[in-house]
Structures are given as structure tokens and as C-alpha cells.
Design a protein around this motif. Structure first.
Motif, PDB file in Angstrom:
ATOM      1  N   THR A  11       0.827  -1.205   0.000  1.00 54.17           N
ATOM      2  CA  THR A  11       0.000   0.000   0.000  1.00 54.17           C
ATOM      3  C   THR A  11       0.865   1.260   0.000  1.00 54.17           C
ATOM      4  O   THR A  11       0.750   2.094  -0.893  1.00 54.17           O
ATOM      5  CB  THR A  11      -0.938   0.016   1.226  1.00 54.17           C
ATOM      6  N   LEU A  12       1.742   1.392   0.974  1.00 48.25           N
ATOM      7  CA  LEU A  12       2.655   2.543   1.026  1.00 48.25           C
ATOM      8  C   LEU A  12       4.019   2.238   0.444  1.00 48.25           C
ATOM      9  O   LEU A  12       4.756   3.151   0.085  1.00 48.25           O
ATOM     10  CB  LEU A  12       2.822   3.017   2.471  1.00 48.25           C
ATOM     11  N   ASN A  83       9.388   5.406  -3.619  1.00 43.34           N
ATOM     12  CA  ASN A  83       8.267   5.843  -4.454  1.00 43.34           C
ATOM     13  C   ASN A  83       7.985   7.315  -4.177  1.00 43.34           C
ATOM     14  O   ASN A  83       7.351   7.662  -3.182  1.00 43.34           O
ATOM     15  CB  ASN A  83       7.026   4.986  -4.170  1.00 43.34           C
ATOM     16  N   GLU A  85       6.076   9.342  -5.683  1.00 46.53           N
ATOM     17  CA  GLU A  85       4.665   9.697  -5.807  1.00 46.53           C
ATOM     18  C   GLU A  85       3.948   9.517  -4.463  1.00 46.53           C
ATOM     19  O   GLU A  85       3.191  10.396  -4.023  1.00 46.53           O
ATOM     20  CB  GLU A  85       4.012   8.828  -6.887  1.00 46.53           C
ATOM     21  N   ILE A  86       4.202   8.386  -3.811  1.00 48.53           N
ATOM     22  CA  ILE A  86       3.587   8.151  -2.506  1.00 48.53           C
ATOM     23  C   ILE A  86       4.156   9.090  -1.458  1.00 48.53           C
ATOM     24  O   ILE A  86       3.422   9.656  -0.633  1.00 48.53           O
ATOM     25  CB  ILE A  86       3.739   6.671  -2.092  1.00 48.53           C
ATOM     26  N   ASN A  87       5.462   9.290  -1.462  1.00 47.30           N
ATOM     27  CA  ASN A  87       6.067  10.236  -0.517  1.00 47.30           C
ATOM     28  C   ASN A  87       5.479  11.635  -0.696  1.00 47.30           C
ATOM     29  O   ASN A  87       5.195  12.336   0.276  1.00 47.30           O
ATOM     30  CB  ASN A  87       7.579  10.277  -0.701  1.00 47.30           C
ATOM     31  N   TRP A 182      -2.280   0.342  -6.609  1.00 47.43           N
ATOM     32  CA  TRP A 182      -1.470   1.404  -7.216  1.00 47.43           C
ATOM     33  C   TRP A 182       0.030   1.132  -7.177  1.00 47.43           C
ATOM     34  O   TRP A 182       0.819   1.936  -7.648  1.00 47.43           O
ATOM     35  CB  TRP A 182      -1.815   2.766  -6.615  1.00 47.43           C
ATOM     36  N   VAL A 202      -2.058   6.603  -7.592  1.00 43.05           N
ATOM     37  CA  VAL A 202      -1.873   7.373  -6.360  1.00 43.05           C
ATOM     38  C   VAL A 202      -2.575   8.720  -6.447  1.00 43.05           C
ATOM     39  O   VAL A 202      -3.242   9.156  -5.498  1.00 43.05           O
ATOM     40  CB  VAL A 202      -0.368   7.558  -6.065  1.00 43.05           C
TER      41      VAL A 202
END
Length: 213
Positions: A11-12, A83, A85-87, A182, A202
């Protein structure tokens, strides 16, 4: 919404491959047994220490657990990309004033390895690991503990995860649930219980009306 609470593996962070590698290494080393990815997924729920204690035939559980963490740490950078994008999503949510949390079945030790190597240490207001609960997901204990520590009502929180256990736990905790596909590797190809939303990218999280300016 006031709080976004996330599962971790799948997920993350795209950590499932390093988890699979470390488990496979341990079962081969101690049981001389080859376990495939689907067998490992079926073991998920408790922390990795409890998974090893429950499923390893060899009695040297403590040695096997140490080997798991050794391999998880040693191979993390090779298997788990950062990642951005997630950060970026997490930093933007924090900047907007939302509370951020993690509720994961992982043990604290492996989560700390991942958070440090991925430079995500300072982003979360609450972290509940498999070490912190008696009943792992799909039981809602972890989510309820996170809500209590955040002092947030369930109707003001979202739980985001990639597995059936995540969605079931969120439903039981009466929070808004989002199932995500994602990252390249995730637990459930299809959700047995339908989340409130399913996201495949995301950036979609900021477009579904939960974040009000």
C-alpha cells in the motif's frame, strides 16, 4: 475527513517482494522446503515473527526469525524502490493538516527498517504494528487503537489497504475504506468485500472528494 490511515506492505511501499524473498529463504534454510508466493500470502495476517512460529517445522524459531530480519534488511534496497509519488502524497496530506497513520501486520522491527531506508520516518502521527495488537486484521483492533490515539472519530477517518483483511478491518471499524492497486505488487487481485472506493493510481486519492480545501 481528518485522518488517513494506511496499511504498509503493498500500500505505502512495494515491500511484498522482499517479504517473499526473506520468507522463502528462511523456509528453505530451516525446513528445506520451497514455499511459493501464494502459500506465503495465505500466512499473512500476524506479524512475520508469528508467521514463522506458526508455520516453520524446525524448532529453531528464534534463529529463523533473526535470519528473516537479516535478509529483509540486506535485500531491502535491491527489492524495494523509493516511491516519490507516494512520498509526495503523504507530505501533501500532512501539509494540508491531516493526521496520518499506519496500521500493519508487520512487526515493528521490519517496519522500522523500511521506514528508515525509505526515509518515511517522520511522516506519521500514529503507527500500530502487529506487535501492538492481540488480534490482527481483519479484526479492527489496530484501526480502533489508531483512532483512539489520534482522538479521531471513525466517521472522520479513511483506511487504505491492498488486501481483503484491510477492507474487512476497515468495515468493522466503521471507517471509509479504499482498496488500492497502485503499486506493482499487492495482496488481493480482487476484493471479496467491496471497498467504498478502489484506486489504481496514487493521484486519484486527491480527486475523489475526501480532501476539501
Amino acid at each position: 475527513m481528518k485522518a488517513f490511515i494506511f496499511d504498509f506492505d503493498g500500500t505505502l511501499a512495494d515491500t511484498l517482494p522482499v517479504c517473499f524473498y526473506a520468507f522463502q529463504f528462511v523456509f528453505k534454510e530451516f525446513d528445506d522446503r520451497k514455499v511459493d508466493v501464494e502459500e506465503i500470502k495465505a500466512m499473512f495476517g500476524p506479524s512475520e515473527t508469528e508467521i514463522i512460529r506458526a508455520n516453520l517445522l524446525n524448532d529453531n524459531h528464534n534463529q529463523a526469525i533473526e535470519l528473516y530480519y537479516e535478509k529483509y534488511d540486506e535485500m531491502h534496497n535491491q527489492f524495494v524502490p523509493s516511491n516519490e509519488e507516494i512520498n509526495g502524497l503523504l507530505k501533501n496530506l500532512k501539509k494540508e493538516g491531516f493526521k496520518l497513520g499506519i496500521v500493519t501486520g508487520k512487526a515493528r522491527r521490519s517496519l522500522d527498517i523500511s521506514l528508515t531506508l525509505l526515509r518515511m520516518n517522520d511522516l506519521f502521527d500514529v503507527i500500530i504494528t502487529g506487535d501492538d495488537v492481540k488480534s490482527p486484521k481483519p479484526h479492527p483492533e489496530g484501526i480502533n487503537k489508531a483512532l483512539k490515539q489520534l482522538n479521531i472519530d471513525n466517521f472522520n477517518a479513511v483506511f487504505i489497504g491492498d488486501s481483503d483483511a484491510d477492507i474487512l478491518a476497515g468495515k468493522e471499524a466503521n471507517v471509509y475504506t479504499i482498496g488500492v492497486h497502485w503499486l506493482p505488487n499487492y495482496h488481493s487481485l480482487e476484493f471479496a468485500v467491496q471497498p467504498d472506493r478502489i484506486l489504481k493510481r496514487v493521484e486519484e486519492l486527491t480527486t475523489i472528494g475526501l480532501i476539501k480545501k
